[in-house]
Design a protein around this motif. Structure first.
Motif, short mmCIF file in Angstrom:
data_model
loop_
_atom_site.label_atom_id
_atom_site.label_comp_id
_atom_site.label_asym_id
_atom_site.label_seq_id
_atom_site.Cartn_x
_atom_site.Cartn_y
_atom_site.Cartn_z
N UNK A 58 0.81 -1.21 0.00
CA UNK A 58 0.00 0.00 0.00
C UNK A 58 0.84 1.26 0.00
N UNK A 59 2.06 1.19 0.47
CA UNK A 59 2.94 2.37 0.50
C UNK A 59 3.37 2.78 -0.90
N UNK A 60 3.31 1.86 -1.84
CA UNK A 60 3.73 2.15 -3.21
C UNK A 60 2.57 2.56 -4.11
N UNK A 61 1.34 2.63 -3.55
CA UNK A 61 0.17 2.92 -4.37
C UNK A 61 -0.39 4.30 -4.05
N UNK A 62 -1.03 4.88 -5.05
CA UNK A 62 -1.82 6.08 -4.82
C UNK A 62 -3.15 5.67 -4.21
N UNK A 63 -3.91 6.64 -3.74
CA UNK A 63 -5.24 6.35 -3.19
C UNK A 63 -6.12 5.70 -4.25
N UNK A 64 -6.07 6.23 -5.47
CA UNK A 64 -6.88 5.69 -6.56
C UNK A 64 -6.51 4.25 -6.89
N UNK A 65 -5.22 3.93 -6.91
CA UNK A 65 -4.79 2.56 -7.19
C UNK A 65 -5.31 1.60 -6.13
N UNK A 66 -5.24 2.01 -4.87
CA UNK A 66 -5.75 1.17 -3.79
C UNK A 66 -7.24 0.91 -3.95
N UNK A 67 -7.98 1.94 -4.34
CA UNK A 67 -9.42 1.79 -4.54
C UNK A 67 -9.70 0.85 -5.71
N UNK A 68 -8.96 1.01 -6.80
CA UNK A 68 -9.16 0.14 -7.97
C UNK A 68 -8.91 -1.31 -7.62
N UNK A 69 -7.86 -1.60 -6.87
CA UNK A 69 -7.59 -2.99 -6.47
C UNK A 69 -8.71 -3.53 -5.59
N UNK A 70 -9.24 -2.70 -4.71
CA UNK A 70 -10.35 -3.14 -3.87
C UNK A 70 -11.60 -3.39 -4.72
N UNK A 71 -11.85 -2.52 -5.69
CA UNK A 71 -12.99 -2.68 -6.60
C UNK A 71 -12.85 -3.98 -7.38
N UNK A 72 -11.65 -4.27 -7.86
CA UNK A 72 -11.43 -5.51 -8.60
C UNK A 72 -11.74 -6.73 -7.73
N UNK A 73 -11.40 -6.66 -6.46
CA UNK A 73 -11.72 -7.76 -5.54
C UNK A 73 -13.23 -7.90 -5.38
N UNK A 74 -13.94 -6.79 -5.23
CA UNK A 74 -15.40 -6.82 -5.09
C UNK A 74 -16.03 -7.43 -6.34
N UNK A 75 -15.59 -6.96 -7.51
CA UNK A 75 -16.13 -7.47 -8.77
C UNK A 75 -15.85 -8.96 -8.93
N UNK A 76 -14.66 -9.39 -8.54
CA UNK A 76 -14.32 -10.81 -8.64
C UNK A 76 -15.27 -11.67 -7.80
N UNK A 77 -15.52 -11.25 -6.59
CA UNK A 77 -16.43 -12.01 -5.72
C UNK A 77 -17.84 -12.01 -6.31
#
Length: 86
Positions: free
Chosen positions: A16-35
């Motif tokens: 998470x230290x290497x990501x922007x706020x938007x990147x973190x949100x996108x990864x979380x969204x991808x997890x939600x969509x996958x489920x």
């Protein structure tokens, strides 16, 4: 659905230290969509609440996410989504 196998923290998957706020949100969204795409059975009824999804995202990413949700909801009538925006 066995959520114990599916739910894990963002920090375990990504630095998470290497990501922007938007990147973190996108990864979380991808997890939600996958489920939602791969782990919901026809006999389950799901209510997914997402708060301030537009915080830190570009307009293009918001449109992409909404399009993905529309696709999922066309196939799964037993999923309800509540989203808030700024």
């Amino acid at each position: 659905m066995d959520f114990e196998k599916e739910i894990y923290s963002l920090s375990e998957k990504y630095n998470a230290q290497e990501m922007s706020e938007g990147q973190g949100i996108i990864y979380s969204i991808q997890d939600i969509l996958h489920v939602l795409k791969h782990h919901i059975t026809e006999d389950e009824h799901i209510l997914c609440v997402i708060d301030e999804i537009d915080s830190g995202l570009s307009v293009d990413n918001i449109i992409w996410f909404c399009d993905e949700l529309k696709s999922i909801l066309k196939e799964n009538k037993n999923i309800q989504i509540i989203m808030t925006f700024n």
